[in-house]
Design a protein around this motif. Structure first.
Motif, PDB file in Angstrom:
ATOM      1  N   ARG A  49      10.817  13.296   9.995  1.00  0.00           N
ATOM      2  CA  ARG A  49      11.102  12.275  11.019  1.00  0.00           C
ATOM      3  C   ARG A  49      12.481  12.425  11.637  1.00  0.00           C
ATOM      4  O   ARG A  49      12.681  12.108  12.815  1.00  0.00           O
ATOM      5  N   HIS A  50      13.449  12.922  10.865  1.00  0.00           N
ATOM      6  CA  HIS A  50      14.803  13.062  11.418  1.00  0.00           C
ATOM      7  C   HIS A  50      14.859  14.168  12.470  1.00  0.00           C
ATOM      8  O   HIS A  50      15.588  14.044  13.465  1.00  0.00           O
ATOM      9  N   ILE A  51      14.101  15.245  12.252  1.00  0.00           N
ATOM     10  CA  ILE A  51      14.042  16.309  13.260  1.00  0.00           C
ATOM     11  C   ILE A  51      13.492  15.735  14.557  1.00  0.00           C
ATOM     12  O   ILE A  51      14.053  15.936  15.644  1.00  0.00           O
ATOM     13  N   SER A  52      12.408  15.007  14.445  1.00  0.00           N
ATOM     14  CA  SER A  52      11.774  14.421  15.625  1.00  0.00           C
ATOM     15  C   SER A  52      12.707  13.449  16.332  1.00  0.00           C
ATOM     16  O   SER A  52      12.847  13.477  17.558  1.00  0.00           O
ATOM     17  N   TRP A  53      13.357  12.598  15.574  1.00  0.00           N
ATOM     18  CA  TRP A  53      14.221  11.580  16.179  1.00  0.00           C
ATOM     19  C   TRP A  53      15.397  12.218  16.905  1.00  0.00           C
ATOM     20  O   TRP A  53      15.783  11.786  17.997  1.00  0.00           O
ATOM     21  N   VAL A  54      15.995  13.245  16.309  1.00  0.00           N
ATOM     22  CA  VAL A  54      17.116  13.942  16.960  1.00  0.00           C
ATOM     23  C   VAL A  54      16.660  14.556  18.276  1.00  0.00           C
ATOM     24  O   VAL A  54      17.337  14.438  19.308  1.00  0.00           O
ATOM     25  N   GLU A  55      15.514  15.225  18.269  1.00  0.00           N
ATOM     26  CA  GLU A  55      14.987  15.814  19.505  1.00  0.00           C
ATOM     27  C   GLU A  55      14.789  14.757  20.588  1.00  0.00           C
ATOM     28  O   GLU A  55      15.207  14.938  21.738  1.00  0.00           O
ATOM     29  N   ILE A  56      14.140  13.673  20.219  1.00  0.00           N
ATOM     30  CA  ILE A  56      13.815  12.632  21.202  1.00  0.00           C
ATOM     31  C   ILE A  56      15.078  12.040  21.798  1.00  0.00           C
ATOM     32  O   ILE A  56      15.190  11.886  23.029  1.00  0.00           O
ATOM     33  N   MET A  57      16.032  11.715  20.944  1.00  0.00           N
ATOM     34  CA  MET A  57      17.244  11.048  21.421  1.00  0.00           C
ATOM     35  C   MET A  57      18.133  11.962  22.248  1.00  0.00           C
ATOM     36  O   MET A  57      19.003  11.485  22.992  1.00  0.00           O
ATOM     37  N   LYS A  58      17.928  13.257  22.147  1.00  0.00           N
ATOM     38  CA  LYS A  58      18.703  14.192  22.961  1.00  0.00           C
ATOM     39  C   LYS A  58      17.987  14.558  24.262  1.00  0.00           C
ATOM     40  O   LYS A  58      18.618  14.617  25.334  1.00  0.00           O
ATOM     41  N   VAL A  59      16.681  14.805  24.183  1.00  0.00           N
ATOM     42  CA  VAL A  59      15.997  15.349  25.357  1.00  0.00           C
ATOM     43  C   VAL A  59      15.729  14.284  26.416  1.00  0.00           C
ATOM     44  O   VAL A  59      15.805  14.576  27.624  1.00  0.00           O
ATOM     45  N   ILE A  60      15.429  13.046  26.032  1.00  0.00           N
ATOM     46  CA  ILE A  60      15.127  12.018  27.026  1.00  0.00           C
ATOM     47  C   ILE A  60      16.325  11.722  27.932  1.00  0.00           C
ATOM     48  O   ILE A  60      16.192  11.735  29.172  1.00  0.00           O
ATOM     49  N   ASN A  63       4.815   4.009  11.666  1.00  0.00           N
ATOM     50  CA  ASN A  63       4.558   5.193  12.492  1.00  0.00           C
ATOM     51  C   ASN A  63       4.873   6.476  11.731  1.00  0.00           C
ATOM     52  O   ASN A  63       4.274   7.528  11.989  1.00  0.00           O
ATOM     53  N   PHE A  64       5.835   6.408  10.817  1.00  0.00           N
ATOM     54  CA  PHE A  64       6.250   7.585  10.046  1.00  0.00           C
ATOM     55  C   PHE A  64       5.709   7.570   8.618  1.00  0.00           C
ATOM     56  O   PHE A  64       6.140   8.362   7.788  1.00  0.00           O
ATOM     57  N   GLY A  65       4.760   6.666   8.327  1.00  0.00           N
ATOM     58  CA  GLY A  65       4.291   6.517   6.966  1.00  0.00           C
ATOM     59  C   GLY A  65       5.173   5.515   6.228  1.00  0.00           C
ATOM     60  O   GLY A  65       6.009   4.844   6.823  1.00  0.00           O
ATOM     61  N   GLY A  66       5.001   5.420   4.906  1.00  0.00           N
ATOM     62  CA  GLY A  66       5.761   4.433   4.166  1.00  0.00           C
ATOM     63  C   GLY A  66       6.091   4.877   2.769  1.00  0.00           C
ATOM     64  O   GLY A  66       5.485   5.798   2.214  1.00  0.00           O
ATOM     65  N   GLY A  67       7.079   4.192   2.180  1.00  0.00           N
ATOM     66  CA  GLY A  67       7.475   4.469   0.808  1.00  0.00           C
ATOM     67  C   GLY A  67       7.936   5.897   0.606  1.00  0.00           C
ATOM     68  O   GLY A  67       8.576   6.499   1.469  1.00  0.00           O
ATOM     69  N   PRO A 126       1.400   5.219  18.892  1.00  0.00           N
ATOM     70  CA  PRO A 126       1.765   5.923  17.655  1.00  0.00           C
ATOM     71  C   PRO A 126       1.110   7.307  17.592  1.00  0.00           C
ATOM     72  O   PRO A 126       0.061   7.531  18.191  1.00  0.00           O
ATOM     73  N   SER A 127       1.723   8.187  16.857  1.00  0.00           N
ATOM     74  CA  SER A 127       1.163   9.536  16.727  1.00  0.00           C
ATOM     75  C   SER A 127      -0.112   9.543  15.896  1.00  0.00           C
ATOM     76  O   SER A 127      -1.059  10.275  16.192  1.00  0.00           O
ATOM     77  N   VAL A 128      -0.158   8.742  14.842  1.00  0.00           N
ATOM     78  CA  VAL A 128      -1.303   8.711  13.934  1.00  0.00           C
ATOM     79  C   VAL A 128      -2.274   7.629  14.377  1.00  0.00           C
ATOM     80  O   VAL A 128      -1.867   6.492  14.635  1.00  0.00           O
ATOM     81  N   GLY A 129      -3.570   7.972  14.453  1.00  0.00           N
ATOM     82  CA  GLY A 129      -4.557   7.037  14.969  1.00  0.00           C
ATOM     83  C   GLY A 129      -5.720   6.724  14.054  1.00  0.00           C
ATOM     84  O   GLY A 129      -6.695   6.119  14.481  1.00  0.00           O
ATOM     85  N   LEU A 130      -5.644   7.135  12.786  1.00  0.00           N
ATOM     86  CA  LEU A 130      -6.695   6.794  11.823  1.00  0.00           C
ATOM     87  C   LEU A 130      -6.094   5.999  10.665  1.00  0.00           C
ATOM     88  O   LEU A 130      -4.871   5.852  10.566  1.00  0.00           O
ATOM     89  N   LEU A 131      -6.965   5.512   9.817  1.00  0.00           N
ATOM     90  CA  LEU A 131      -6.531   4.755   8.654  1.00  0.00           C
ATOM     91  C   LEU A 131      -5.686   5.639   7.736  1.00  0.00           C
ATOM     92  O   LEU A 131      -6.064   6.773   7.444  1.00  0.00           O
ATOM     93  N   PHE A 190       0.815  -1.216   0.000  1.00  0.00           N
ATOM     94  CA  PHE A 190       0.000   0.000   0.000  1.00  0.00           C
ATOM     95  C   PHE A 190       0.853   1.271   0.000  1.00  0.00           C
ATOM     96  O   PHE A 190       0.457   2.288  -0.569  1.00  0.00           O
ATOM     97  N   TYR A 191       1.996   1.205   0.674  1.00  0.00           N
ATOM     98  CA  TYR A 191       2.811   2.409   0.883  1.00  0.00           C
ATOM     99  C   TYR A 191       4.183   2.226   0.253  1.00  0.00           C
ATOM    100  O   TYR A 191       5.218   2.313   0.902  1.00  0.00           O
ATOM    101  N   SER A 192       4.186   1.993  -1.055  1.00  0.00           N
ATOM    102  CA  SER A 192       5.434   1.743  -1.779  1.00  0.00           C
ATOM    103  C   SER A 192       5.934   3.019  -2.442  1.00  0.00           C
ATOM    104  O   SER A 192       5.225   4.020  -2.533  1.00  0.00           O
TER     105      SER A 192
END
Length: 520
Positions: free
Chosen positions: A467-478, A456-460, A385-390, A100-102
């Motif tokens: 996503r990289h902005i989010s990941w950098v923030e998370i891995m630094k702030v926690i 969680n970040f979508g596909g394809g 996950p952040s997204v909760g709909l189809l 679906f997400y290619s």
């Protein structure tokens, strides 16, 4: 004579049966509902009866704010295929994620997505998320995609550090007397200011003021609520906020869309936008996205327009803080609920500090060397996950053969990460918070988990560019939070409140923070 006789007969029928028009409408309605129910290819797919005959079942489900829980329940009851609308099928089989997400995008986005766009110069303008046309998406992504790459984001790490240091100082001041704070809100303030630094080379004032600046968080929540609900009946958008009459009768949308107004204000602090929409006097010497794109525009206007810059910067403002804040709240909440996992993480952080492996603040590269930290982050984001709909897609020409059914072309299919992230065949004991599953799994098992988790970040080609902005923030702030504070829920007897408006937001992450001893 014949015409007069026909009129007399018709008038007689109406006099004899004044309710005939009503009965006719009811008959047509019943026929339509029966057609919905027994559509070829969908009639044998299980699901709620009401969902099979009317799309308003789905509208009501989304209106209740808990559609992700409904999806989990329905798939556990009915299996991997559930009919959630006359032309909608929710899929839980993880093997169809890559289909679906290619990258080919043969399963195209539906009318749900364009609702989340802006208006610029009285025209709706699609962004990377809302653009349905694959060719249009590829063209737009070629223009701006490189700015979101991990190496380019890390060029702004010093700016992100400044947000992190300010965040920690504000938390120290707020919790010095032992009082509880809404840590969930402060995590979003932090995420917003990081978006400001990466996007505009300027903090947006959330941490400094300690509040929802210009009501942006509330405004975005309202827009998401509208988009998630009307997205179930997207044809109504043209009668509501998407009505072209609005641009003629009301001021340009730029004057009342708060996200766009906020974006233009941030741009104007660094540049000028003339009345005709032209961007001038932009500082093109920085590492932030505005600077990069202003430089491209000044050197080759055919590659980047003012419209492109405004659209993509406003997308950062709209979506750049919510998803990160949701993940951060989930991590904090699940660690508070699972003291053994929290203790293990703190021990890993303390060991790295004692061994001199941490800078102040910790760098992204240093944080990625902590295996348990990575496992905690993935596990929290799996459970929430952040997204909760189809994530809706259209079945392409030729239809889709799936699990013994043939879905015709045009059927809307999709996968909800809340469902696949709880697939017991991929994640045993799926409701449990077990970071260790990511460390103990074999290579094949871990690869399968990560392939499912990545949704969680979508596909394809449609994977989230930010996503990289989010990941950098998370891995630094926690690690910095647990390096400096002991964190506990202020009201452990209460469950948090979850609201699903496309993004699954949380309230109730009120915490007591206690400063730890010496911190290297």
């Amino acid at each position: 004579m014949t015409e007069d006789r026909d009129k007399t007969t018709l008038m007689g029928l109406l006099q004899l049966s004044p309710t005939l028009p009503i009965y006719t409408l009811l008959a047509l309605l019943v026929l339509r509902l029966l057609y919905n129910k027994f559509q070829p290819g969908l009639r044998s797919i299980p699901g709620p009866f009401a969902a099979s005959i009317t799309k308003y079942w789905r509208v009501y489900d989304v209106w209740k704010d808990k559609a992700h829980l409904t999806a989990i329940h329905l798939h556990r009851k009915h299996g991997p295929l559930v009919r959630i609308g006359p032309n909608h099928v929710s899929v839980a089989d993880t093997t169809f994620i890559s289909r679906f997400y290619s990258a080919r995008e043969d399963y195209t986005k539906t009318a749900f997505y364009p609702i989340q766009c802006i208006s610029w110069k009285k025209r709706p303008e699609m962004n990377l998320f809302s653009e349905r046309n694959p060719d249009g998406h590829r063209i737009a992504k070629r223009k701006v995609g490189v700015a979101y790459s991990l190496p380019n984001i890390l060029q702004s790490e010093v700016a992100i550090d400044s947000c992190l240091e300010l965040f920690l100082r504000r938390l120290e001041d707020l919790t010095a007397d032992g009082s509880a704070i809404d840590l969930g809100a402060w995590l979003q303030y932090f995420a917003f200011d990081v978006v400001g630094e990466v996007t505009f080379a300027s903090k947006l004032g959330f941490l400094e003021q300690g509040k929802d600046v210009d009501g942006m968080m509330q405004a975005i929540a309202g827009m998401l609520a509208y988009a998630s609900l009307i997205g179930q009946v997207p044809e109504y958008h043209k009668l509501l906020l998407g009505n072209p009459v609005f641009t003629a009768m009301l001021p340009a949308m730029e004057t009342w869309n708060q996200v766009l107004v906020f974006t233009l204000k941030a741009i104007n602090s660094r540049a000028s936008i003339k009345r005709d929409g032209e961007l001038i006097n932009a500082d093109s010497g920085g590492r932030d996205m505005l600077s990069r794109w202003a430089y491209v525009k000044s050197s080759d206007p055919d590659k980047m327009s003012t419209r492109d810059i405004v659209v993509h910067l406003s997308t950062n403002v709209f979506a750049g803080s919510d998803t990160t804040a949701i993940a951060l709240r989930a991590i904090i909440y699940f660690l508070c609920r699972n003291p053994a996992a929290r203790q293990k993480l703190v021990k890993e952080i303390d060991s790295a500090v004692a061994a001199g492996q941490f800078s102040t603040p910790v760098s992204y590269k240093e944080a990625t060397l902590l295996p348990y930290l990575g496992a905690v982050v993935k596990e929290a984001m799996r459970l929430h996950p952040s997204v909760g709909l189809l994530m809706e897609r259209h079945v392409p020409a030729g239809g889709l053969d799936i699990l013994g059914h043939h879905l015709p072309e045009g059927t809307i299919v999709g996968i909800n990460p809340w469902v696949t992230n709880r697939d017991a065949s991929v994640f045993p004991d799926p409701e449990a918070f077990k970071p260790e599953r990511w460390l103990d799994a074999g290579d094949v098992e871990r690869k399968r988990m990560e392939d499912v988790w990545e949704l969680n970040f979508g596909g394809g080609s449609r994977k989230c560019t930010g996503r990289h902005i989010s990941w950098v923030e998370i891995m630094k702030v926690i690690p910095e939070l647990y390096r400096h504070f002991e964190i506990d829920l202020a009201h452990p007897e209460r469950e948090w409140k979850i609201t699903n408006h496309w993004f699954v937001q949380q309230d109730g992450v009120e915490c007591i923070l206690r400063k730890r001893g010496s911190v290297a």
